[in-house]
Design a protein around this motif. Structure first.
Motif, short mmCIF file in Angstrom:
data_model
loop_
_atom_site.label_atom_id
_atom_site.label_comp_id
_atom_site.label_asym_id
_atom_site.label_seq_id
_atom_site.Cartn_x
_atom_site.Cartn_y
_atom_site.Cartn_z
N THR A 68 0.84 -1.19 0.00
CA THR A 68 0.00 0.00 0.00
C THR A 68 0.88 1.24 0.00
N TYR A 69 0.52 2.21 -0.85
CA TYR A 69 1.17 3.51 -0.86
C TYR A 69 0.13 4.54 -0.42
N THR A 70 0.52 5.43 0.50
CA THR A 70 -0.34 6.52 0.94
C THR A 70 0.46 7.81 0.88
N ASP A 71 -0.08 8.81 0.19
CA ASP A 71 0.52 10.13 0.08
C ASP A 71 0.49 10.82 1.44
N ARG A 72 1.20 11.91 1.58
CA ARG A 72 1.18 12.65 2.83
C ARG A 72 -0.22 13.22 3.07
N ALA A 73 -0.54 13.50 4.32
CA ALA A 73 -1.85 14.05 4.69
C ALA A 73 -1.66 15.12 5.76
N PHE A 74 -2.59 16.05 5.82
CA PHE A 74 -2.53 17.13 6.81
C PHE A 74 -3.63 16.89 7.85
N TRP A 75 -3.26 16.97 9.13
CA TRP A 75 -4.19 16.73 10.23
C TRP A 75 -4.25 17.95 11.15
N ALA A 76 -5.45 18.42 11.40
CA ALA A 76 -5.65 19.56 12.30
C ALA A 76 -6.84 19.31 13.22
N ASP A 77 -7.11 18.05 13.51
CA ASP A 77 -8.32 17.73 14.26
C ASP A 77 -8.08 17.44 15.74
N VAL A 78 -6.89 17.70 16.23
CA VAL A 78 -6.62 17.48 17.66
C VAL A 78 -5.99 18.73 18.27
N LEU A 79 -6.38 19.01 19.46
CA LEU A 79 -5.80 20.07 20.28
C LEU A 79 -5.65 21.38 19.51
N THR A 80 -4.46 21.98 19.54
CA THR A 80 -4.25 23.30 18.93
C THR A 80 -3.13 23.23 17.90
N GLU A 81 -2.86 24.34 17.26
CA GLU A 81 -1.95 24.40 16.13
C GLU A 81 -0.58 23.73 16.33
N PRO A 82 0.04 23.79 17.50
CA PRO A 82 1.34 23.11 17.64
C PRO A 82 1.25 21.60 17.38
N PHE A 83 0.05 21.01 17.45
CA PHE A 83 -0.11 19.57 17.26
C PHE A 83 -0.56 19.23 15.84
N TRP A 84 -0.76 20.22 14.99
CA TRP A 84 -1.21 19.99 13.62
C TRP A 84 0.01 19.72 12.75
N GLY A 85 -0.23 19.13 11.61
CA GLY A 85 0.87 18.96 10.67
C GLY A 85 0.63 17.85 9.67
N TYR A 86 1.65 17.64 8.87
CA TYR A 86 1.60 16.64 7.81
C TYR A 86 2.23 15.33 8.28
N THR A 87 1.65 14.26 7.82
CA THR A 87 2.30 12.95 7.95
C THR A 87 3.12 12.73 6.69
N ASP A 88 4.15 11.93 6.77
CA ASP A 88 4.94 11.59 5.59
C ASP A 88 4.18 10.61 4.71
N SER A 89 4.49 10.61 3.43
CA SER A 89 3.95 9.56 2.57
C SER A 89 4.60 8.25 3.03
N LEU A 90 3.95 7.14 2.71
CA LEU A 90 4.45 5.87 3.22
C LEU A 90 4.14 4.74 2.26
N VAL A 91 4.96 3.71 2.36
CA VAL A 91 4.72 2.44 1.69
C VAL A 91 4.68 1.38 2.78
N ASN A 92 3.64 0.58 2.76
CA ASN A 92 3.48 -0.47 3.75
C ASN A 92 3.38 -1.82 3.04
N VAL A 93 4.09 -2.82 3.56
CA VAL A 93 4.06 -4.17 2.99
C VAL A 93 3.66 -5.13 4.11
N ASP A 94 2.60 -5.90 3.86
CA ASP A 94 2.10 -6.88 4.82
C ASP A 94 2.08 -8.26 4.15
#
Length: 149
Positions: free
Chosen positions: A73-99
């Motif tokens: 599975t490949y997932t592009d980066r994503a932006f999250w702002a749904d917890v607490l306040t701005e210091p906790f917001w940000g992007y996740t890295d894109s990722l490749v997962n193999v199971d």
């Protein structure tokens, strides 16, 4: 707090092919950037922006008592702002997962032994900026299924 409405759109394509012992599958998702409409608060709001691109491919082999599967599975980066306040917001890295999974049906038919692995590449997956970090995990088990007639 309901702060307005979001409009989201995208495209998802998937395919599956079945042969006597092998099943192959794949999918692709293109997610448009969501927009916030009718913000009812006096505050400028950031909304989550899910991964724009996601793709996955997998194959399963099943013959006699054996079953084995591999998924990538490949997932592009994503932006999250749904917890607490701005210091906790940000992007996740894109990722490749193999199971992977391997399973054997024992001759007693009610028993199955299996081993599975998550994140075979051991790349420290973080799918939410404030979430847990996933690393390689290998598990083994023995399943018993009660059969009734």
């Amino acid at each position: 707090l309901n702060a307005g409405n979001t409009r989201q759109g995208g495209l998802e394509l998937s395919a599956r092919f079945d042969w006597p012992s092998v099943t192959a599958r794949g999918s692709y998702t293109l997610q448009a950037t969501p927009t916030l409409k009718d913000n009812t608060t006096p505050y400028p709001l950031q909304i989550n922006r899910p991964a724009r691109n996601k793709a996955s491919a997998g194959v399963t082999y099943a013959r006699d008592a054996w079953t084995a599967s591999l998924d990538v599975t490949y997932t592009d980066r994503a932006f999250w702002a749904d917890v607490l306040t701005e210091p906790f917001w940000g992007y996740t890295d894109s990722l490749v997962n193999v199971d992977a999974l391997a399973r054997y049906q024992l001759p007693a038919k009610a028993w199955r032994v299996w081993i599975s692995a998550t994140d075979l590449l051991n790349r420290r997956i973080k799918s939410h900026v404030y979430g847990d970090t996933i690393t390689r995990r290998i598990m083994a088990g023995l399943d018993w299924q009660l059969r009734t007639r």
